[in-house]
Design a protein around this motif. Structure first.
Motif, PDB file in Angstrom:
ATOM      1  N   ASN A  89      -1.776   1.693  -1.421  1.00  0.00           N
ATOM      2  CA  ASN A  89      -0.980   0.478  -1.245  1.00  0.00           C
ATOM      3  C   ASN A  89      -1.635  -0.484  -0.266  1.00  0.00           C
ATOM      4  O   ASN A  89      -1.582  -1.712  -0.455  1.00  0.00           O
ATOM      5  CB  ASN A  89       0.432   0.829  -0.762  1.00  0.00           C
ATOM      6  CG  ASN A  89       1.277   1.479  -1.837  1.00  0.00           C
ATOM      7  OD1 ASN A  89       1.016   1.311  -3.023  1.00  0.00           O
ATOM      8  ND2 ASN A  89       2.289   2.241  -1.432  1.00  0.00           N
ATOM      9  N   MET A  90      -2.266   0.045   0.779  1.00  0.00           N
ATOM     10  CA  MET A  90      -2.976  -0.818   1.724  1.00  0.00           C
ATOM     11  C   MET A  90      -4.111  -1.555   1.024  1.00  0.00           C
ATOM     12  O   MET A  90      -4.332  -2.752   1.261  1.00  0.00           O
ATOM     13  CB  MET A  90      -3.525   0.027   2.889  1.00  0.00           C
ATOM     14  CG  MET A  90      -2.465   0.620   3.788  1.00  0.00           C
ATOM     15  SD  MET A  90      -3.192   1.811   4.964  1.00  0.00           S
ATOM     16  CE  MET A  90      -1.709   2.490   5.723  1.00  0.00           C
ATOM     17  N   ILE A  91      -4.832  -0.841   0.167  1.00  0.00           N
ATOM     18  CA  ILE A  91      -5.920  -1.464  -0.582  1.00  0.00           C
ATOM     19  C   ILE A  91      -5.379  -2.538  -1.510  1.00  0.00           C
ATOM     20  O   ILE A  91      -5.919  -3.657  -1.586  1.00  0.00           O
ATOM     21  CB  ILE A  91      -6.700  -0.391  -1.374  1.00  0.00           C
ATOM     22  CG1 ILE A  91      -7.406   0.567  -0.410  1.00  0.00           C
ATOM     23  CG2 ILE A  91      -7.703  -1.033  -2.329  1.00  0.00           C
ATOM     24  CD1 ILE A  91      -7.997   1.796  -1.075  1.00  0.00           C
ATOM     25  N   THR A  92      -4.290  -2.234  -2.201  1.00  0.00           N
ATOM     26  CA  THR A  92      -3.671  -3.192  -3.124  1.00  0.00           C
ATOM     27  C   THR A  92      -3.215  -4.448  -2.386  1.00  0.00           C
ATOM     28  O   THR A  92      -3.308  -5.562  -2.922  1.00  0.00           O
ATOM     29  CB  THR A  92      -2.472  -2.546  -3.844  1.00  0.00           C
ATOM     30  OG1 THR A  92      -2.936  -1.406  -4.578  1.00  0.00           O
ATOM     31  CG2 THR A  92      -1.802  -3.520  -4.786  1.00  0.00           C
ATOM     32  N   LYS A  93      -2.720  -4.258  -1.178  1.00  0.00           N
ATOM     33  CA  LYS A  93      -2.209  -5.391  -0.390  1.00  0.00           C
ATOM     34  C   LYS A  93      -3.314  -6.234   0.219  1.00  0.00           C
ATOM     35  O   LYS A  93      -3.049  -7.253   0.850  1.00  0.00           O
ATOM     36  CB  LYS A  93      -1.279  -4.876   0.710  1.00  0.00           C
ATOM     37  CG  LYS A  93       0.032  -4.326   0.181  1.00  0.00           C
ATOM     38  CD  LYS A  93       0.774  -3.503   1.214  1.00  0.00           C
ATOM     39  CE  LYS A  93       1.341  -4.340   2.319  1.00  0.00           C
ATOM     40  NZ  LYS A  93       2.212  -3.524   3.229  1.00  0.00           N
ATOM     41  N   GLY A  94      -4.563  -5.794   0.052  1.00  0.00           N
ATOM     42  CA  GLY A  94      -5.686  -6.609   0.507  1.00  0.00           C
ATOM     43  C   GLY A  94      -6.229  -6.263   1.875  1.00  0.00           C
ATOM     44  O   GLY A  94      -6.785  -7.129   2.563  1.00  0.00           O
ATOM     45  N   ALA A  95      -6.086  -5.014   2.295  1.00  0.00           N
ATOM     46  CA  ALA A  95      -6.616  -4.603   3.593  1.00  0.00           C
ATOM     47  C   ALA A  95      -8.115  -4.867   3.664  1.00  0.00           C
ATOM     48  O   ALA A  95      -8.853  -4.594   2.717  1.00  0.00           O
ATOM     49  CB  ALA A  95      -6.335  -3.128   3.835  1.00  0.00           C
TER      50      ALA A  95
END
Length: 375
Positions: A89-95
């Motif tokens: 989810n962090m990756i999806t959110k653009g971390a």
């Protein structure tokens, strides 16, 4: 320890930034994405059941926000699929970067490949992530030395050495009965702690000054899954029942973590041990407040203080340097092979805490207050 430049980098960058208090997500819930406009950084912590991880998470979050980053801080409550999902989810959110204290350092290979595909750097926080090429840096303590310090604290409590491991002039001959506990087998650090401790204790075992009466002397026998205090308590109860029912006493217990130490203390108390001349010497790690109180009370002899504020600072400065296209500072490029690569690392120093130096090490440094310790 860190250079002056490294220690104060956060303060320099933070000038003018909005000061926000660090607050983690609820267990398994969504972390607050508050902070500045420097980009999103994901912070994955293993659990809130351990006091130290709450402090780590809050320290990392606050220092990142002080540098102008937005932070997604998540706790997975020691559930591996939850942690994997949180990182996804962090990756999806653009971390833009990930700081990860893994639950099981061998289970993140696929999700870290996703991070690499998105050019997202990964910093392993305190626990080395294994079996992946996609770990850029590692921030931790000298974990072998931590194990040496744990062993030295036991030897000191038994009157055999000083806290630095130097033999006492009038050391008792023994023998002393000792039992051994290790950390979680899925945590790479656990074997470093174990090796440091056993390498230090082995000469005394060979000379029969120390006797492991249960015969449980290898890592797998001593390991405590998830560092769980209740698991440690049950194992200690079993050892007392199977090995010490003849009236003999345990003189010392190697414990690699304060939560395990408290489980051991509960087992000893239930078995009729009381604080005094026959109470065992018990080690620990992390300087958790309940264990510091136990040291004051004479239940636990020592703990190892690892200043999580400085560890957070190292990880934050690593992430910041990477996002600025700079090379983070490291001091070890040899010892932390994760099975796929040697991960460049920055290792901090740790300190033995016993009753006599609690004020000097923990209070004077601002880690705990006297009211918190005595309350």
């Amino acid at each position: 320890m860190k250079s002056t430049k490294f220690l104060f980098a956060a303060a320099t960058v933070a000038a003018g930034a909005l000061m926000l208090s660090g607050c983690g997500s609820s267990a398994g819930g969504s972390g607050g994405d508050s902070g500045g406009d420097g980009g999103l950084i994901g912070v994955a912590m293993p659990t809130k059941s351990s006091e130290r991880w709450i402090q780590d998470g809050n320290a990392v979050k606050k220092q990142l926000e002080d540098q102008g980053y937005t932070v997604d801080l998540q706790y997975a409550e020691d559930d591996i699929p939850t942690q994997v999902s949180q990182i996804e989810n962090m990756i999806t959110k653009g971390a833009k970067a990930l700081i990860i204290a893994s639950i099981d350092g061998t289970t993140l290979t696929s999700v870290l490949q996703e991070a690499a595909d998105g050019d997202i750097p990964v910093i392993a926080y305190d626990r080395l992530i294994r079996d992946s090429e996609n770990v850029n840096y590692y921030a931790s303590f000298d974990n072998y030395k931590v194990g040496v310090q744990q062993a030295n604290s036991l030897l000191n409590g038994l009157g055999l050495t000083d806290l630095d491991g130097k033999a006492a002039a009038s050391a008792p001959a023994g023998p002393f009965n000792i039992e051994l506990f290790a950390g979680s087998p899925d945590d790479n650090n656990a074997t470093f702690f174990w090796n440091g401790a056993i390498d230090t204790l082995q000469p005394y075992i060979d000379k029969k000054i120390l006797v492991v009466k249960s015969g449980q002397t290898d890592f797998q026998q001593a390991a405590t899954l998830r560092w769980d205090g209740e698991t440690a308590q049950k194992r200690m109860e079993n050892i007392l029942t199977s090995t010490y029912s003849d009236g003999s006493k345990v003189n010392a217990v190697l414990s690699p973590y304060d939560g395990i130490s408290r489980g051991i203390i509960s087992a000893l108390t239930d078995a009729g041990y009381s604080v005094g001349a026959e109470w065992p010497i018990i080690s620990g790690q992390d300087a958790e407040i309940d264990s510091v109180k136990a040291i004051v009370a004479g239940e636990q002899y020592a703990t190892i203080f690892k200043d999580t504020r400085k560890l957070a600072e190292v990880a934050v400065d690593m992430a910041s340097a990477l996002l600025k296209g700079e090379e983070p500072e490291v001091n070890n490029t040899e010892d932390y092979d994760n099975g796929k690569k040697v991960v460049p690392s920055y290792l901090l120093e740790s300190q033995i805490v016993v009753k006599d130096n609690i004020k000097e090490v923990l209070v004077d440094s601002g880690y705990w207050t006297e009211d918190e310790i005595n309350g």
